[in-house]
Design a protein around this motif. Structure first.
Motif, PDB file in Angstrom:
ATOM      1  N   ARG A  57      15.589  37.291 -21.510  1.00 51.75           N
ATOM      2  CA  ARG A  57      16.212  36.563 -20.762  1.00 51.75           C
ATOM      3  C   ARG A  57      16.510  35.363 -21.429  1.00 51.75           C
ATOM      4  N   ARG A  58      17.087  34.530 -20.310  1.00 44.77           N
ATOM      5  CA  ARG A  58      18.490  33.607 -20.441  1.00 44.77           C
ATOM      6  C   ARG A  58      18.049  32.371 -21.137  1.00 44.77           C
ATOM      7  N   PRO A  59      18.205  30.983 -21.968  1.00 48.68           N
ATOM      8  CA  PRO A  59      17.507  30.216 -23.020  1.00 48.68           C
ATOM      9  C   PRO A  59      16.835  29.761 -21.860  1.00 48.68           C
ATOM     10  N   ALA A  60      17.336  29.169 -20.878  1.00 52.58           N
ATOM     11  CA  ALA A  60      16.822  28.242 -19.623  1.00 52.58           C
ATOM     12  C   ALA A  60      15.437  28.603 -19.357  1.00 52.58           C
ATOM     13  N   GLY A  61      14.540  29.355 -19.674  1.00 52.08           N
ATOM     14  CA  GLY A  61      13.748  30.156 -19.684  1.00 52.08           C
ATOM     15  C   GLY A  61      12.505  30.468 -20.729  1.00 52.08           C
ATOM     16  N   LEU A  62      13.244  30.170 -21.581  1.00 46.92           N
ATOM     17  CA  LEU A  62      12.145  29.814 -22.728  1.00 46.92           C
ATOM     18  C   LEU A  62      11.759  28.280 -22.663  1.00 46.92           C
ATOM     19  N   SER A  63      10.627  28.039 -23.993  1.00 44.60           N
ATOM     20  CA  SER A  63      10.052  27.338 -24.251  1.00 44.60           C
ATOM     21  C   SER A  63      11.104  26.444 -26.035  1.00 44.60           C
ATOM     22  N   GLY A  64      10.814  25.919 -26.226  1.00 41.46           N
ATOM     23  CA  GLY A  64      12.037  25.331 -26.888  1.00 41.46           C
ATOM     24  C   GLY A  64      11.702  26.541 -28.320  1.00 41.46           C
ATOM     25  N   GLY A  65      10.536  26.052 -28.289  1.00 38.84           N
ATOM     26  CA  GLY A  65      10.076  27.137 -30.252  1.00 38.84           C
ATOM     27  C   GLY A  65      10.213  27.851 -30.067  1.00 38.84           C
ATOM     28  N   GLU A  66      10.615  28.941 -28.386  1.00 46.29           N
ATOM     29  CA  GLU A  66      11.103  30.291 -28.604  1.00 46.29           C
ATOM     30  C   GLU A  66      12.660  30.046 -28.592  1.00 46.29           C
ATOM     31  N   ARG A  67      13.618  28.903 -27.926  1.00 48.67           N
ATOM     32  CA  ARG A  67      14.603  28.886 -28.174  1.00 48.67           C
ATOM     33  C   ARG A  67      15.212  29.122 -29.990  1.00 48.67           C
ATOM     34  N   GLN A  68      13.980  28.008 -30.583  1.00 45.05           N
ATOM     35  CA  GLN A  68      14.646  28.329 -32.194  1.00 45.05           C
ATOM     36  C   GLN A  68      14.384  29.454 -32.516  1.00 45.05           C
ATOM     37  N   ARG A  69      13.210  30.417 -32.701  1.00 40.97           N
ATOM     38  CA  ARG A  69      13.361  31.341 -33.390  1.00 40.97           C
ATOM     39  C   ARG A  69      14.651  32.554 -32.331  1.00 40.97           C
ATOM     40  N   VAL A  70      14.400  32.226 -31.272  1.00 39.45           N
ATOM     41  CA  VAL A  70      16.175  32.825 -31.054  1.00 39.45           C
ATOM     42  C   VAL A  70      17.106  32.298 -31.761  1.00 39.45           C
ATOM     43  N   ALA A  71      16.871  30.906 -32.367  1.00 42.63           N
ATOM     44  CA  ALA A  71      18.123  30.734 -33.361  1.00 42.63           C
ATOM     45  C   ALA A  71      18.792  31.291 -35.039  1.00 42.63           C
ATOM     46  N   ILE A  72      16.813  31.773 -35.117  1.00 41.42           N
ATOM     47  CA  ILE A  72      16.902  31.886 -36.640  1.00 41.42           C
ATOM     48  C   ILE A  72      16.962  33.315 -36.613  1.00 41.42           C
ATOM     49  N   GLY A  73      17.022  33.783 -35.531  1.00 41.80           N
ATOM     50  CA  GLY A  73      17.506  35.507 -35.594  1.00 41.80           C
ATOM     51  C   GLY A  73      18.901  35.755 -34.998  1.00 41.80           C
ATOM     52  N   ARG A  74      20.012  35.030 -34.253  1.00 45.24           N
ATOM     53  CA  ARG A  74      20.972  34.756 -34.753  1.00 45.24           C
ATOM     54  C   ARG A  74      21.950  35.010 -36.150  1.00 45.24           C
ATOM     55  N   ALA A  75      21.063  33.728 -36.218  1.00 45.16           N
ATOM     56  CA  ALA A  75      22.120  32.933 -38.279  1.00 45.16           C
ATOM     57  C   ALA A  75      21.909  34.437 -38.867  1.00 45.16           C
ATOM     58  N   LEU A  76      19.935  34.656 -38.929  1.00 46.81           N
ATOM     59  CA  LEU A  76      20.019  36.163 -40.074  1.00 46.81           C
ATOM     60  C   LEU A  76      21.050  37.499 -40.053  1.00 46.81           C
TER      61      LEU A  76
END
Length: 372
Positions: free
Chosen positions: A128-147
């Motif tokens: 999925r693309r970021p536009a189709g994610l909830s705010g919480g889902e986007r933050q989880r992806v941001a955490i994953g990218r950082a890890l």
């Protein structure tokens, strides 16, 4: 892993920051009012801002030492950052955004892609693309990218502040898993008492650019002088889900760290959590009643015997620390009530816990408070 921070920054508009603290493993919360300097400290650790004076080291590796002329550039510090906004690349899928973190990986080892996806529950989101994610889902992806950039330290600057309550409940369990399973120290900025109580191992309280207090979360949050809203002072209890009684609609929680052989026991409305799950339970001081005799015919299920460990006056109120079940409960009562009860240090009492401020994320579909 030890994080050492000792920095001073003076800005033209008059803001002066002088902060020194040492933090270990787990999650260290930088806590305080808006404008107290929390985000500035994060920027200094990340290398985004340079102080007039300072030393920053992670596990003995010096990132900044102005006296010795050492300043490791941002891209070589191996620090992951998660901000208030996820800042994902909108034209890339979740899988590609996660892979973007790998491009900046400089560590000798780190979590595998699949491990991060599992830790943060991202498997169903990968295409999925970021536009189709909830705010919480986007933050989880941001955490994953950082890890996936393989950092040795993760900085989180109020990552829940832009989310509504439902999205906060969605993401909090993942931050708990990150704290407990990733083996990565976290410095987490927040001004929310409930977040700090639930997530933090250590708390550093900032006030007008200074460290007003620091220490274990349970010790710091018992001090009204260290909390912007003193009425929110209370106890933070480390508990484990000991069992469930579905017929009665109750969950039994047990204290995890006390020397008392019996230990602390609390009944709460039924929780959808597995037996053995550890969690921090916040009990505001205003929700604890005291009695000098065992109460009879009382609806409250939690009547805990203990002793008065300390008494101190706070304006028209009195704060009593009660040692019971191997832990400490804080009770807030009027000075008149303390006088009428004849409270003294060492006196046996009964603490009646009338309600517990559990975070709403622990109760599926529930509100934030549990009457027990």
């Amino acid at each position: 892993m030890t994080i050492e921070v000792d920095v001073a920054l003076h800005r033209e508009k008059g803001f002066r920051l002088e902060v020194a603290f040492t933090a270990g493993a787990g999650l260290t919360a930088l806590f305080g009012r808006s404008g107290s300097g929390k985000t500035t400290v994060i920027d200094l650790i990340a290398g985004l801002t340079l102080p007039q004076r300072g030393r920053i080291a992670i596990d003995g590796t010096v990132l900044l030492d102005t006296a010795r002329g050492i300043r490791v550039p941002v891209h070589r510090r191996r620090i992951g950052c998660v901000f208030q906004e996820a800042r994902l690349l909108p034209h890339l899928s979740v899988r590609q955004n996660l892979g973007f973190g790998r491009l900046f990986s400089r560590g000798p080892d780190g979590p595998a892609f699949g491990t991060v996806v599992d830790l943060l529950g991202l498997a169903a989101l990968l295409e999925r693309r970021p536009a189709g994610l909830s705010g919480g889902e986007r933050q989880r992806v941001a955490i994953g990218r950082a890890l996936l950039a393989r950092p040795r330290l993760l900085l989180m600057d109020e990552p829940l502040s832009a989310l509504d309550e439902a999205r906060k409940r969605e993401i909090l369990p993942y931050i708990e898993r990150l704290r407990d399973e990733a083996g990565l120290p976290i410095v987490y900025v927040s001004h929310a008492v409930a977040e700090v109580a639930r997530l933090a191992s250590t708390v550093v309280v900032l006030e007008e650019g200074r460290v007003a207090g620091q220490g274990p979360v349970d010790a710091v949050l018992r001090r009204p002088d260290l909390i912007p809203d003193g009425s929110e002072a209370g106890s933070v209890l480390a508990v484990t889900v000991a069992g469930h009684d579905a017929e009665a609609g109750l969950t039994r929680l047990a204290g995890t760290g006390g020397a008392d052989r019996e230990g602390l026991r609390l009944d709460v409305p039924l929780l959808a959590l597995p037996v053995g799950r550890r969690l921090n339970l916040r009990v505001p001081a205003r929700d604890v009643l005291l009695a000098t005799q065992a109460p009879q015919a009382l609806s409250a299920r939690n009547v805990l015997p203990g002793r008065v460990a300390s008494l101190r006056e706070e304006g028209t109120a009195c704060l009593a620390e009660i040692a019971c079940g191997g832990t400490t409960l804080l009770a807030r009562l009027t000075r008149a009530s303390a006088r009428d009860l004849g409270l003294t240090t060492g006196q046996p009492v009964f603490a009646i816990v009338k309600s517990v401020a559990l975070d709403a994320g622990l109760v599926p579909g529930g509100g934030g408070r549990l009457e027990i």
